[in-house]
Design an enzyme around this catalytic site. Structure first.
Site, mmCIF file in Angstrom:
data_model
loop_
_atom_site.group_PDB
_atom_site.id
_atom_site.type_symbol
_atom_site.label_atom_id
_atom_site.label_comp_id
_atom_site.label_asym_id
_atom_site.label_seq_id
_atom_site.Cartn_x
_atom_site.Cartn_y
_atom_site.Cartn_z
ATOM 1 N N ASP A 124 -5.536 -5.612 -5.046
ATOM 2 C CA ASP A 124 -5.258 -5.692 -6.485
ATOM 3 C C ASP A 124 -5.220 -7.138 -6.955
ATOM 4 O OD1 ASP A 124 -4.965 -3.128 -7.841
ATOM 5 O OD2 ASP A 124 -3.423 -2.715 -6.350
ATOM 6 N N HIS A 127 -1.341 5.933 -3.595
ATOM 7 C CA HIS A 127 -2.790 6.210 -3.670
ATOM 8 C C HIS A 127 -3.217 7.391 -2.808
ATOM 9 C CE1 HIS A 127 -3.546 2.541 -5.948
ATOM 10 N NE2 HIS A 127 -3.028 1.776 -5.011
ATOM 11 N N GLU A 162 0.910 -8.479 -7.123
ATOM 12 C CA GLU A 162 -0.513 -8.180 -6.934
ATOM 13 C C GLU A 162 -1.332 -8.339 -8.202
ATOM 14 O OE1 GLU A 162 -0.854 -4.205 -5.252
ATOM 15 O OE2 GLU A 162 0.634 -3.371 -6.585
#
Ligand code: 3PY
Ligand code: MG
Length: 254
Positions: free
Chosen positions: A176, A46, A150
C-alpha cells in the site's frame, strides 16, 4: 494470567518474527503455531476469514503458547472489539493516517481509563488462561496495539500518529505504501521515495519509543530489517509458503 510475550519482547527492544494466516481454517494457524514464529496474525482485511474461524485460530495459537494477533478489515470500534473479545492478544489496524484515527484505535483497544473498550466476553480471558475479572484488570498491560503506516499521509503525519499514548508498535504495509507513493505495489524496492518513507517511520517510531514493524517476503530480508532496527517482522504468509513451494515442485520437466 498468560503473558503477551511479544509485547514484552518489543518493550525490551528485542525483535520478534511472525507470519500471516490467510487461509481460513484453524488447522492452518494450529500448524504454524508449531513453528518458531513468535506470533501469528489472522488476516481479516483481505481474505474470506470469518470471525468464527478467526476465534478458533486465536484459541489454537494461544493454547500452543504463541501470540495470536488479528489484522482487522478497517479501523472501527466493532472490528477491534470483536477480535479482542474473541481472544486475539493484539490488533493490527490498517490505514491509520491521522492522529484522530490513531486515538480511535487506542480508544477501541484499551479499557478505561486509557480507552473506552466495552466490557464483555469470555474467550479473551480463556485464551489468557484466566477469568474475565482478572482479564479486565490486566488487559491494558497485555494487549498489543499496532497501527499500520502504509500511505504517504501516514508518513507525513508519523509524529502525530506515533505520539498517541497507548500505541505499542507501528507496522509498514509496503504494498500500500508503494501504491500511495505512485509506485507499483511491491514488498521491497530501492526507490528513493519508499526508502525515505521507511527511514522516516523508523526514526519517528524510535523517537516516540514505539516498536517498528514491516512485512517482508523472506527470512533474508527479515534479517536485514532487524539489523536496521525493525522489531516486528512478518515473513510472508501461509498461502505464499504453500504456493512458493508448490510452484517450485511443479516445475519438474516432463
Ligand atoms: C501491505 O503491504 O500493504 C500490507 O498491508 C502488508 O501486510
Ligand atoms: Mg496494506
Amino acid at each position: 494470567m498468560q503473558k503477551n510475550t511479544v509485547r514484552e519482547k518489543l518493550r525490551r527492544g528485542e525483535p520478534s518474527l511472525g507470519t500471516w494466516v490467510t487461509i481460513p481454517h484453524a488447522l492452518v494457524a494450529g500448524m504454524l503455531a508449531r513453528t518458531d514464529f513468535d506470533w501469528l496474525t489472522v488476516e481479516l482485511e483481505h481474505t474470506p476469514m470469518t470471525i468464527e474461524t478467526a476465534a478458533l485460530c486465536f484459541a489454537l495459537v494461544a493454547a500452543r503458547g504463541k501470540v495470536p494477533l488479528a489484522r482487522v478489515p478497517v479501523n472501527s470500534v466493532e472490528n477491534i472489539k470483536r477480535v479482542l473479545d474473541t481472544g486475539a492478544f493484539g490488533v493490527i489496524v490498517p490505514m491509520v493516517n491521522t492522529r484522530a484515527e490513531a486515538e480511535a484505535v487506542v480508544a477501541a483497544a484499551r479499557y478505561a481509563p486509557e480507552g473506552a473498550r466495552s466490557i464483555g466476553g469470555l474467550l479473551h480471558a480463556q485464551n489468557f488462561s484466566t477469568d474475565p475479572g482478572e482479564y479486565y484488570a490486566k488487559a491494558n498491560g497485555q494487549i498489543l496495539v499496532v497501527v499500520m503506516m502504509e500511505t504517504a499521509q501516514a508518513v507525513e503525519n508519523a509524529n502525530e500518529i506515533l505520539s498517541v499514548p497507548g500505541i505499542d508498535a507501528c507496522f509498514i504495509g509496503p504494498n500500500d505504501l508503494h501504491k500511495s507513493l505512485g509506485l507499483p505495489p511491491m514488498f521491497e524496492s530501492d526507490h528513493p521515495a519508499f526508502v525515505q518513507s521507511v527511514d522516516r517511520i523508523l526514526r519517528v517510531a524510535k523517537k516516540n519509543k514505539v516498536a517498528a514493524g514491516i512485512h517482508v517476503v523472506d527470512a533474508q530480508t527479515a534479517q536485514r530489517r532487524i539489523a536496521q532496527g525493525f522489531q516486528m517482522i512478518a515473513v510472508g504468509s501461509d498461502a505464499a509458503f504453500l504456493m512458493g513451494q508448490a510452484q517450485k515442485e511443479s516445475q519438474l520437466p516432463r
